[in-house]
Design an enzyme around this catalytic site. Structure first.
Site, PDB file in Angstrom:
ATOM      1  N   LYS A 265       0.911  -0.807  -0.603  1.00 22.14           N
ATOM      2  CA  LYS A 265       0.194   0.341  -0.115  1.00 22.14           C
ATOM      3  C   LYS A 265       0.663   0.935   0.015  1.00 22.14           C
ATOM      4  O   LYS A 265       1.803   1.295   0.558  1.00 22.14           O
ATOM      5  CB  LYS A 265      -0.825   0.021   1.042  1.00 22.14           C
TER       6      LYS A 265
ATOM      7  N   ASP B 152      -1.893  -2.248  10.084  1.00 22.16           N
ATOM      8  CA  ASP B 152      -1.659  -1.980   8.223  1.00 22.16           C
ATOM      9  C   ASP B 152      -2.340  -3.478   8.206  1.00 22.16           C
ATOM     10  O   ASP B 152      -2.720  -3.747   6.870  1.00 22.16           O
ATOM     11  CB  ASP B 152      -0.943  -1.546   7.506  1.00 22.16           C
TER      12      ASP B 152
END
Length: 340
Positions: A40, A178
């Site tokens: 990401k 995350d």
């Protein structure tokens, strides 16, 4: 967990339930599942002050990009669930020295993820985990979190645990902020410590160029450096409560030009303070025609926004000519999913 999908039952085409837990004829040979999970970037990242619990509140816009980790998990029938081994695939694309820094014991996030699923599965067994690394290590792109997300999905499939995305996400949040996003993928707003996710509309892929570093940065050290920089400047920082509306509008429109002025990362100054060479990389990308640039997360990977796919390829070529490794990617892409 949905009682109709209770671990230890198999739903057949006829709609009957075939019990298989404890049946020695079931899965007599090893089974293997491979899961792909994305890295990401944080297109927008606000960081609040240090809290009493040791965390920082954030307001983040996550974007899953087409740089993937692959985790293949093979069962070891007849062995206890604690018998978990892990290896790094020779097909990994990262520097061998960095790969050698990955722990291959119980501290590895993929191992911890497998143990979490084993704890709530009725018939777990030992497994071997093989990780193919492509997302930079300690690079601010959530590579370890992607490994954990992939392991959660793979073990859920192998042991027929039947967990929903919400249940997998809850387990993932125990491993790191995350991990839930690596499960979700796409684009999302993250609040709290980043684990309170709300999906964001981003129907049109945007194009980026990533420049990794040949070193990593410790996320806790980067956050600590940010705190010191703020203390030395006397900056008053509020707890972030939302991301800028302009970021979300640009993602909805798939408009790179509209997104460019909104790219922001509070951690960038700290990352550059720890690794001053990042300033040169940022400047070179902008000089080569990037619409905008930022350090991804805690760094040191740098992300450059491009107009379209062709522009991203040209930008990557220009940065490569300047001596950098550069990858053209797009996002958003899907979260962790089974590929084999």
């Amino acid at each position: 967990m949905d009682s109709s999908k209770k671990a230890g039952t198999r739903h057949t085409a006829s709609g009957t339930v075939d019990p298989f837990v404890g049946d020695p004829a079931w899965a007599p040979t090893p089974r293997r599942v491979k899961v792909r999970a994305p890295g990401k970037i944080n297109a927008f990242f606000r960081v609040g002050p240090l809290r009493e619990d040791g965390y920082h509140g954030v307001a983040s816009t996550y974007l899953a990009v087409s740089l993937y980790e692959e985790v293949a998990i093979t069962t070891k029938p007849g062995t206890p669930a604690t018998d978990i081994t892990v290896s790094i695939s020779p097909e990994s694309s990262l520097d061998a020295e960095l790969l050698a820094s990955i722990p291959l014991d119980a501290s590895n996030l993929a191992v911890r993820a497998a143990l979490l699923v084993a704890d709530i599965s009725e018939n777990p067994c030992g497994v071997h985990i093989e990780i193919t690394k492509h997302v930079p290590i300690a690079g601010g792109m959530g590579g370890g979190s992607a490994d954990a997300a992939a392991a959660l999905v793979a073990c859920d499939s192998l042991w027929h645990t039947g967990l929903s995305w919400e249940e997998l996400s809850q387990l993932g949040s125990e491993l790191g902020a995350d991990v839930p996003f690596a499960l979700l993928g796409g684009a999302a707003v993250g609040l709290g410590i980043g684990d309170q996710l709300t999906a964001a509309l981003a129907p049109t892929p945007l194009h980026w160029v990533l420049v990794p570093a040949d070193y990593g940065l410790s996320t806790p050290v980067v956050y600590g450096t940010l705190d010191k920089l703020r203390a030395s400047s006397g900056a008053e920082v509020a707890e972030p409560g939302e991301v800028e509306a302009g970021v979300l509008a640009a993602l909805r429109a798939g408009d790179a030009h509209a997104l460019a002025p909104w790219l922001h990362n509070d951690l960038q100054a700290a990352a550059v303070s720890l690794a001053p060479g990042l300033a040169d990389v940022l400047a070179q990308g902008e000089g080569a025609g990037a619409l905008a640039s930022l350090v991804s997360g805690s760094g040191p990977t740098v992300a450059f926004l491009a107009v379209d796919a062709a522009h991203a390829e040209d930008l990557a070529a220009a940065l490569t000519a300047n001596g950098h490794e550069a990858w053209a990617v797009e996002g958003p892409v899907h979260g962790a999913h089974i590929v084999l």
